[in-house]
Design an enzyme around this catalytic site. Structure first.
Site, PDB file in Angstrom:
ATOM      1  CE  LYS A   1      -4.554   0.848   0.486  1.00  0.00           C
ATOM      2  NZ  LYS A   1      -5.704   0.096   0.039  1.00  0.00           N
TER       3      LYS A   1
ATOM      4  CG  HIS B   1     -16.833   6.836  -5.420  1.00  0.00           C
ATOM      5  ND1 HIS B   1     -16.250   7.721  -4.566  1.00  0.00           N
ATOM      6  CD2 HIS B   1     -16.824   7.417  -6.636  1.00  0.00           C
ATOM      7  CE1 HIS B   1     -15.905   8.809  -5.237  1.00  0.00           C
ATOM      8  NE2 HIS B   1     -16.242   8.650  -6.485  1.00  0.00           N
ATOM      9  CB  VAL B   2     -18.511   1.103  -2.630  1.00  0.00           C
ATOM     10  CG1 VAL B   2     -18.956  -0.352  -2.646  1.00  0.00           C
ATOM     11  CG2 VAL B   2     -17.057   1.205  -3.053  1.00  0.00           C
TER      12      VAL B   2
HETATM   13  P1  NAD Z   1     -16.456   7.294  -0.598  1.00  0.00           P
HETATM   14  O1  NAD Z   1     -15.597   8.285   0.093  1.00  0.00           O
HETATM   15  O2  NAD Z   1     -16.870   7.524  -1.993  1.00  0.00           O
HETATM   16  O3  NAD Z   1     -17.814   7.065   0.251  1.00  0.00           O
HETATM   17  C1  NAD Z   1     -17.856   7.005   1.634  1.00  0.00           C
HETATM   18  C2  NAD Z   1     -19.155   7.680   2.054  1.00  0.00           C
HETATM   19  O4  NAD Z   1     -19.335   7.471   3.441  1.00  0.00           O
HETATM   20  C3  NAD Z   1     -19.143   9.190   1.832  1.00  0.00           C
HETATM   21  O5  NAD Z   1     -20.309   9.542   1.118  1.00  0.00           O
HETATM   22  C4  NAD Z   1     -19.163   9.764   3.250  1.00  0.00           C
HETATM   23  O6  NAD Z   1     -19.881  10.984   3.341  1.00  0.00           O
HETATM   24  C5  NAD Z   1     -19.852   8.661   4.018  1.00  0.00           C
HETATM   25  N1  NAD Z   1     -19.595   8.615   5.450  1.00  0.00           N
HETATM   26  C6  NAD Z   1     -18.450   8.883   6.124  1.00  0.00           C
HETATM   27  N2  NAD Z   1     -18.636   8.702   7.445  1.00  0.00           N
HETATM   28  C7  NAD Z   1     -19.915   8.286   7.615  1.00  0.00           C
HETATM   29  C8  NAD Z   1     -20.699   7.919   8.737  1.00  0.00           C
HETATM   30  N3  NAD Z   1     -20.204   7.960   9.973  1.00  0.00           N
HETATM   31  N4  NAD Z   1     -21.973   7.547   8.543  1.00  0.00           N
HETATM   32  C9  NAD Z   1     -22.493   7.519   7.296  1.00  0.00           C
HETATM   33  N5  NAD Z   1     -21.809   7.856   6.196  1.00  0.00           N
HETATM   34  C10 NAD Z   1     -20.529   8.229   6.350  1.00  0.00           C
HETATM   35  O7  NAD Z   1     -15.686   5.900  -0.442  1.00  0.00           O
HETATM   36  P2  NAD Z   1     -15.932   4.555  -1.272  1.00  0.00           P
HETATM   37  O8  NAD Z   1     -14.957   4.479  -2.379  1.00  0.00           O
HETATM   38  O9  NAD Z   1     -17.395   4.385  -1.544  1.00  0.00           O
HETATM   39  O10 NAD Z   1     -15.472   3.462  -0.205  1.00  0.00           O
HETATM   40  C11 NAD Z   1     -16.278   3.136   0.910  1.00  0.00           C
HETATM   41  C12 NAD Z   1     -15.542   2.170   1.820  1.00  0.00           C
HETATM   42  O11 NAD Z   1     -15.223   0.984   1.093  1.00  0.00           O
HETATM   43  C13 NAD Z   1     -14.193   2.696   2.339  1.00  0.00           C
HETATM   44  O12 NAD Z   1     -13.993   2.176   3.643  1.00  0.00           O
HETATM   45  C14 NAD Z   1     -13.175   2.094   1.393  1.00  0.00           C
HETATM   46  O13 NAD Z   1     -11.900   1.942   2.006  1.00  0.00           O
HETATM   47  C15 NAD Z   1     -13.813   0.742   1.125  1.00  0.00           C
HETATM   48  N6  NAD Z   1     -13.420   0.133  -0.151  1.00  0.00           N
HETATM   49  C16 NAD Z   1     -13.648   0.791  -1.316  1.00  0.00           C
HETATM   50  C17 NAD Z   1     -13.288   0.204  -2.517  1.00  0.00           C
HETATM   51  C18 NAD Z   1     -13.568   0.890  -3.833  1.00  0.00           C
HETATM   52  O14 NAD Z   1     -13.500   0.237  -4.893  1.00  0.00           O
HETATM   53  N7  NAD Z   1     -13.899   2.179  -3.843  1.00  0.00           N
HETATM   54  C19 NAD Z   1     -12.692  -1.079  -2.538  1.00  0.00           C
HETATM   55  C20 NAD Z   1     -12.491  -1.746  -1.324  1.00  0.00           C
HETATM   56  C21 NAD Z   1     -12.862  -1.120  -0.132  1.00  0.00           C
END
Ligand code: NAD
Length: 345
Positions: free
Chosen positions: A74, A174-175
């Site tokens: 990482k 995003h996810v």
């Molecule tokens: P992102 O930043 O697009 O979305 C995260 C969302 O969570 C944001 O909209 C934010 O406002 C919200 N949030 C933050 N704190 C919160 C809370 N306490 N309560 C409710 N909502 C809250 O991130 P992402 O890319 O969607 O990833 C989400 C999670 O999945 C992360 O932990 C990331 O590490 C993990 N992940 C993502 C991927 C990927 O392909 N993007 C792959 C593996 C793991």
């Protein structure tokens, strides 16, 4: 580093571009270390180094259980992704990655995007997830999480049908947003929360879902609680308040500590291990190392269903929590020379 058997930690500093970064390689036993680069305003270098080590180790486990011929690594860049990005910053970071001669391969993570990968890729061939190679892995991650949920439902109820299941999604980013759409397509009833209320409202209006506050989401009576925001959401505070049968979501490091995983186990809540169900993104990105084949990606993402089922089965057989069963599989596969790849067990 010794305690968790890390191989390498590279600390990068360049005054001209303002770059302060670290790259950790946990294991190359299965192949070069693949894991994204996070950009985050860490309050200290120590915090950044701790984070990169934890994240690199988790990638070794994720890649091993996903059956990828890759180790875990990482990168972290210390800085605010809203304010501190520049072309020279990412180019300089790319030249540091290049020094590792392919033993570390990067892609996007929190705070970085395909355009940043383009800049890194201008200095090294060891950057994936560029704008020209497929872009955002989030839809693939969401597809994999859905497979993990179906496996958990099948394990608990003997049916993987999502229709009518109540699913509480924490985080509509995003996810999370993509996952909500996939689940709604299959007839699930969604309860959504995001600290950015507009994001939750937007997706809820589109899908006819319910929105609750960030404080309420962990207490929703539901079949599945899906953490798709932060890590450490299963902790001393939330564990006793959960009213779900299953925890399965995209967030990394869902358990604050191992004891919280045992807590779920003793409460009879089925936890689909985070790095198993959220591997769709890395599967998508890793495919770019071969000639990109969307069908193969989809097949591997669907494989998360079988992997989860097998982990639940092994856990039940040995009377252990599923996250322990997943760790055991990963650790077995991280032994150098292990040929165990695709099938779990
Ligand atoms: P992102 O930043 O697009 O979305 C995260 C969302 O969570 C944001 O909209 C934010 O406002 C919200 N949030 C933050 N704190 C919160 C809370 N306490 N309560 C409710 N909502 C809250 O991130 P992402 O890319 O969607 O990833 C989400 C999670 O999945 C992360 O932990 C990331 O590490 C993990 N992940 C993502 C991927 C990927 O392909 N993007 C792959 C593996 C793991």
């Amino acid at each position: 580093m010794e305690e968790n058997d890390f191989e390498q930690l590279l600390v990068c500093q360049d005054r001209k571009s303002g770059l302060k970064a670290a790259i950790a390689i946990h294991s190359t036993a299965r192949g070069p270390a693949l894991g994204g680069t996070r950009m985050w305003p860490y309050s200290s270098e120590e915090e950044a180094f701790n984070d990169v080590l934890h994240l690199a180790r988790a990638m070794s486990y994720k890649n091993a259980v996903a059956g990828l011929p890759l180790g875990g690594g990482k990168g972290v860049i210390i800085g605010d992704p809203e304010k501190d990005k520049s072309e020279t910053l990412f180019r300089t970071y790319g030249s540091f990655i290049d020094r590792l001669q392919g033993w570390y391969i990067t892609a996007e993570d929190a705070g970085t995007c395909p355009e940043d990968m383009d800049l890194i890729a201008s200095q090294t061939r060891w950057a994936l997830g560029t704008t020209s190679s497929g872009g955002d892995p989030s839809p693939s991650t969401a597809r994999g999480v859905k497979q993990g949920m179906k496996a958990a439902l099948e394990h608990l109820y003997g049916t993987k049908d999502l229709a009518g299941r109540v699913i509480a999604v924490q985080g509509a980013g995003h996810v999370g947003a993509f996952l909500c759409r996939l689940l709604a397509e299959d007839g699930a009833k969604l309860v959504i929360s995001d600290i950015n209320r507009d994001k939750a409202d937007y997706i809820a209006a589109e899908l006819g879902a319910t929105v609750v506050s960030p404080e309420e989401i962990t207490e929703v009576s539901c079949d599945i609680f899906a953490p798709c925001a932060l890590g450490a959401v299963i902790n001393d505070d939330t564990l006793g308040r959960l009213k779900c049968s299953i925890v399965a979501g995209a967030a990394n490091n869902v358990l604050k500590e191992y004891k919280h995983g045992y807590g779920l186990f003793h409460r009879g809540i089925l936890y689909a291990p985070d790095y198993v169900v959220n591997a769709g993104g890395v599967i998508f990105v890793a495919d770019q190392l071969e000639s990109h084949d969307p069908e193969r990606v989809m097949r591997r993402i669907h494989g998360i269903y079988d992997t989860c089922k097998e982990i639940f089965r092994l856990a039940e057989k040995d009377g252990i929590a599923p996250f322990v069963a997943a760790d055991r599989i990963a650790e077995r596969r991280m032994v150098k020379g292990s040929t165990e790849n695709e099938a779990v067990g």
